[in-house]
Design an enzyme around this catalytic site. Structure first.
Site, PDB file in Angstrom:
ATOM      1  N   ASP A   1      10.234  23.427 -35.439  1.00 51.99           N
ATOM      2  CA  ASP A   1      11.123  23.699 -36.160  1.00 51.99           C
ATOM      3  C   ASP A   1      10.748  23.437 -37.579  1.00 51.99           C
ATOM      4  O   ASP A   1      10.074  22.195 -37.894  1.00 51.99           O
ATOM      5  CB  ASP A   1      12.462  22.885 -35.780  1.00 51.99           C
ATOM      6  CG  ASP A   1      13.637  23.010 -36.779  1.00 51.99           C
ATOM      7  OD1 ASP A   1      13.964  24.431 -37.089  1.00 51.99           O
ATOM      8  OD2 ASP A   1      13.899  22.014 -37.413  1.00 51.99           O
TER       9      ASP A   1
ATOM     10  N   CYS B   1       3.415   1.570   2.805  1.00 46.10           N
ATOM     11  CA  CYS B   1       4.686   0.815   2.695  1.00 46.10           C
ATOM     12  C   CYS B   1       5.496   1.663   1.602  1.00 46.10           C
ATOM     13  O   CYS B   1       6.863   1.686   2.060  1.00 46.10           O
ATOM     14  CB  CYS B   1       4.569  -0.281   1.885  1.00 46.10           C
ATOM     15  SG  CYS B   1       3.287  -1.733   2.598  1.00 46.10           S
TER      16      CYS B   1
ATOM     17  N   CYS C   1       0.764  -1.166  -0.021  1.00 50.29           N
ATOM     18  CA  CYS C   1      -0.128  -0.219  -0.017  1.00 50.29           C
ATOM     19  C   CYS C   1       0.847   1.212   0.114  1.00 50.29           C
ATOM     20  O   CYS C   1       2.204   1.313   0.001  1.00 50.29           O
ATOM     21  CB  CYS C   1      -0.930   0.161   1.330  1.00 50.29           C
ATOM     22  SG  CYS C   1      -0.134   0.294   2.617  1.00 50.29           S
TER      23      CYS C   1
END
Length: 830
Positions: free
Chosen positions: A518, A93, A90
């Site tokens: 460009d 953790c 989770c």
């Protein structure tokens, strides 16, 4: 020494390599910068070794020291390693692992990803990654250094580990279901059907059934549910509770209360108040079973989120046929070295990158270019590892192997992007850091509220609702909301030929308001081409082109080369010339097969006394269309007008239209003259033109566009585009461009297709939208259901939430987030 003094924590020492120091003055500046950092107890800099010895007191942070050195104008050597982390379930953790890593010696930055189960750890040079892995191991998780050189082997290990995890979860679910089913079936039946309750009391007896239930529930909690206790209990002891801890507290409380209610009548009949000796064995067992089912679905879904990497790795050849000592031997791909001569037969995958020595064939390069037609390869042609040889056979010299091959770089870019944390994740991390403790506090308040203020039997109500609060909360969904969407989104992008070199470019593209391109090599093909040839009456088109090409063959000008290329494309061979003369900015002439042939601008024809009036209107029209007109004269007579242009890419107009449909402005930046640039812009429907911009002026142009439009994306392919790519909010490099441009960009369009710009932006919006949906679900779920589980709606509606329903909803929450993220796999470009 007093006792108080002896308890003061000793400073933590760290050595930092520093680059750029040249004198004692540098030493003083660095020492001063480091000493000014809060939490630095002492600093000593050695010019000879180029290192700083820094003692950090309590609260001192290594990243602050590194930042201070950089601000002082000096370099600190750092390197990044990847760790595979096992055992995380989770968001709590993730927070614990990150905290442990950041406290390890030499760690500057550490970010942990729950979905990929990886940690990216930046260390100062000289620091040992073993200290970081040890820090993770100490808090109860598995940590292992990822070998960047062998991506395939690492992926195989992770796939095997994922498969083993799924098999273990299947076994756990099966065992839990077998033991839980009779508990659940009997309890539901006895509440729904009065005759079942009577039958159970007569045949088995209430107390014996309680003992059977105790044994079945104990088995579920101890064997298939043992994984929750193995992780959750140590984290409770360390005062770092996680999702496993919530399950332990919820299911454990329901089981222990039920066990007491079962044993109490035999040993202490008055222990529980009358009416509160209910048992909840089925709730404890169902909670564990449903959460295990959720974990199984979650593990399967997590596996699907990383399929893009797996598919990329399947493109890599496992072996190669290499010439060694005059013989061709088959060796593992890892043993191919730069300079090896490799043999490729029909149907083989090209093992590494290189250049063809001899032989010829057609190679399927669709994995890189997206083009379905195979490309012809002959001596000197480049070949890319992972592409598929079709018909012929050839030998090539290996030039890039291992991690240097294009395929390995693509895999590494995808992995880096998948492991990234977007800025939006910072807010999520702040919430999840206190989420589990807050849920435990809410459960205690729920218990106290029902026990002191609730109806009879207060103890039963207090227990059931407190357990429901513990079980319904789902930090897993919050922890998975962002990384799963990133994983699936960047994986899908790789399939579409779009590589996010920087993960946060996903969020950056969502905010873009205008895209600057460009011109040369990005919007156009980057090579001048003869587009028009009109001859005067009495002249033959092919003959004029042959004569003009003979003159232009002596010139190095790109326009001249375009004319020569057009003649050769028609099978015309330019003859030799005599007396070649060229005037820069005007034109050239020479004697060709007895004729004086001149080619150049109108001013050159005027100088030679050749009238251009018959073709002046045609020249004006060509110029208005962005083409460069040239006149040709033979023996002093106007013979033809030619036009050369750099053609726009076939997909350019589509790309511009798609960007307009997405609500974006499109801008062209070029060094060409304004007339030519505006003609191209009209052709493509571009909104704004910045013409006659020198290479060094592109950065200034991008900054000006940012001032006027907001967030800007810049797409380019050349060396002179690199500063602009880096300056823009998001830089997109065309895959066929230079290495420098690609290194400066945030996003790489591998196939060089301009439509990839719109696709990247569309995918960015889809991913961020998906993340918002996930977060809305994860947070909204907890905001609504935790109060419901606590019984806050009971006085108004009479609603209460069974712990079993809470467990099912919790399991559904994570699976819903993962399922929603997987929808991104169906993304299609506009």
């Amino acid at each position: 020494m007093s006792h108080a003094a002896s308890t003061v924590p000793s400073p933590r020492a760290v050595d930092i390599a520093i680059g750029g120091m040249t004198c004692a003055g540098c030493v003083r500046r660095v020492e001063k910068a480091i000493s000014a950092v809060p939490g630095v107890a002492a600093a000593a800099v050695n010019l000879a070794t180029g290192r700083a010895h820094v003692a950090l007191a309590e609260g001192g942070k290594l990243p602050d020291v590194v930042e201070a050195i950089a601000k002082a104008g000096y370099d600190t050597g750092t390197h990044t390693v990847d760790l595979a982390i096992g055992g995380m379930t989770c968001a709590g953790c993730v927070a614990r692992v990150e905290k442990a890593l950041r406290s390890a010696p030499g760690v500057v930055v550490a970010t942990v990803n729950l979905a990929t189960e990886r940690a990216a750890v930046t260390l100062i040079d000289g620091a040992d990654s073993a200290a970081a892995t040890a820090a993770v191991t100490r808090i109860g998780y598995d940590a292992r250094l990822v070998d960047q050189e062998d991506t395939t082997r690492q992926a195989d290990r992770e796939t095997a580990a994922r498969a083993a995890e799924i098999r273990a979860l299947r076994r756990a679910v099966a065992m839990a279901a077998v033991a839980t089913l009779p508990l659940f079936a009997v309890e539901m039946a006895r509440h729904a059907i009065p005759d079942v309750h009577h039958w159970l009391a007569v045949t088995v007896g209430e107390q014996p059934w309680r003992w059977v239930s105790l044994v079945l529930a104990a088995f579920v909690l101890a064997v298939p549910g043992g994984r929750f206790f193995a992780k959750g209990v140590p984290n409770l002891v360390r005062a770092t509770p996680d999702m496993n801890s919530l399950v332990v507290l919820g299911a454990g409380a329901a089981f222990l209360y039920s066990a007491v209610a079962t044993v109490a009548p035999l040993v202490a009949p008055d222990l529980l108040p009358r009416g509160t000796d209910n048992v909840y064995f089925e709730a404890a067992a169902v909670i564990v079973t449903l959460i295990l089912v959720g974990r199984l679905f979650e593990a399967r879904a997590k596996g699907r989120t990383s399929e893009a990497i797996k598919r990329l790795l399947t493109l890599q050849a496992k072996t190669a046929r290499v010439e060694r000592d005059g013989q061709t031997v088959e060796v593992p791909i890892a043993q191919v070295a730069v300079g090896d001569v490799v043999l490729v037969r029909p149907g083989d995958r090209v093992p590494v990158d290189g250049a063809v020595l001899d032989g010829s064939s057609f190679v399927d390069e669709s994995m890189i270019t997206g083009e379905p037609l195979p490309v012809e390869k002959g001596p000197g042609a480049a070949v890319v590892g992972g592409t598929v040889n079709k018909t012929g056979s050839f030998r090539f010299r290996a030039e890039k192997v291992g991690a240097a091959t294009l395929l390995s770089q693509i895999v590494r870019m995808v992995e880096t992007a998948q492991g990234a944390k977007l800025p939006i994740q910072a807010a999520v991390d702040r919430v999840t850091a206190w989420f589990v403790p807050a849920v435990m506090a809410a459960a205690l308040l729920t218990f106290a509220g029902w026990y002191f203020l609730g109806p009879q039997p207060q103890l039963s109500y207090a227990l059931v609702n407190a357990v429901a609060v513990l079980i319904i909360a789902c930090p897993c969904a919050m922890g998975l909301a962002t990384p799963t969407s990133i994983m699936v989104g960047t994986g899908k992008a790789a399939e579409l030929g779009i590589l996010f070199r920087q993960g946060d470019a996903l969020q950056g593209l969502r905010d873009v308001r205008a895209v600057a391109f460009d011109k040369t090599g990005t919007l156009t093909l980057g090579q001048p081409t003869l587009t028009d040839l009109m001859v005067e009456e009495g002249f033959d088109e092919h003959e004029v082109l042959r004569l003009v090409a003979a003159v232009e063959a002596r010139s190095e000008h790109p326009i001249a080369q375009a004319v020569v290329a057009a003649a050769r494309a028609r099978g015309l061979v330019p003859p030799g010339v005599d007396g070649f003369q060229a005037e820069a900015g005007f034109g050239a002439q020479a004697r060709v097969e007895g004729h004086i042939v001149a080619v150049g601008a109108d001013r050159y024809m005027t100088r030679l006394g050749v009238g251009v009036a018959p073709l002046a209107d045609a020249a004006a029209k060509l110029a208005a269309d962005g083409r460069s007109p040239l006149y040709a004269a033979v023996d002093g007579t106007l013979a033809a007008i030619l036009a050369v242009a750099d053609p726009v890419k076939p997909e350019a107009a589509d790309a511009v239209r798609t960007l307009h449909h997405a609500g974006l402005k499109v801008i062209m930046v070029t060094g060409d003259n304004r007339r030519t640039a505006e003609a191209v812009a009209r052709t493509l429907g571009i909104d704004e033109v910045a013409a006659e911009v020198l290479p060094e002026g592109k950065v200034t142009t991008v900054k000006d566009l940012q001032q006027r439009h907001g967030h800007i994306a810049f797409a380019g392919d050349g060396v002179n585009d690199a500063p602009a790519l880096a300056t823009a909010d998001v830089g997109l490099a065309m895959g066929a461009g230079t290495d420098i441009a690609i290194e400066a960009a945030d996003v790489v369009l591998v196939r060089g297709d301009l439509r990839g710009v719109a696709t990247a932006i569309g995918l960015s919006r889809a991913v961020l939208g998906n993340i918002r949906q996930n977060l809305a679900w994860a947070f909204g779920y907890n905001v609504v259901l935790i109060p419901l589980a606590a019984g806050l709606f009971y006085p108004l509606t009479g609603w209460l939430l069974s712990p079993m329903v809470a467990a099912g909803a919790m399991a559904l929450s994570s699976v819903s987030v993962l399922t929603n993220a997987l929808r991104l796999r169906r993304f299609r470009p506009s």
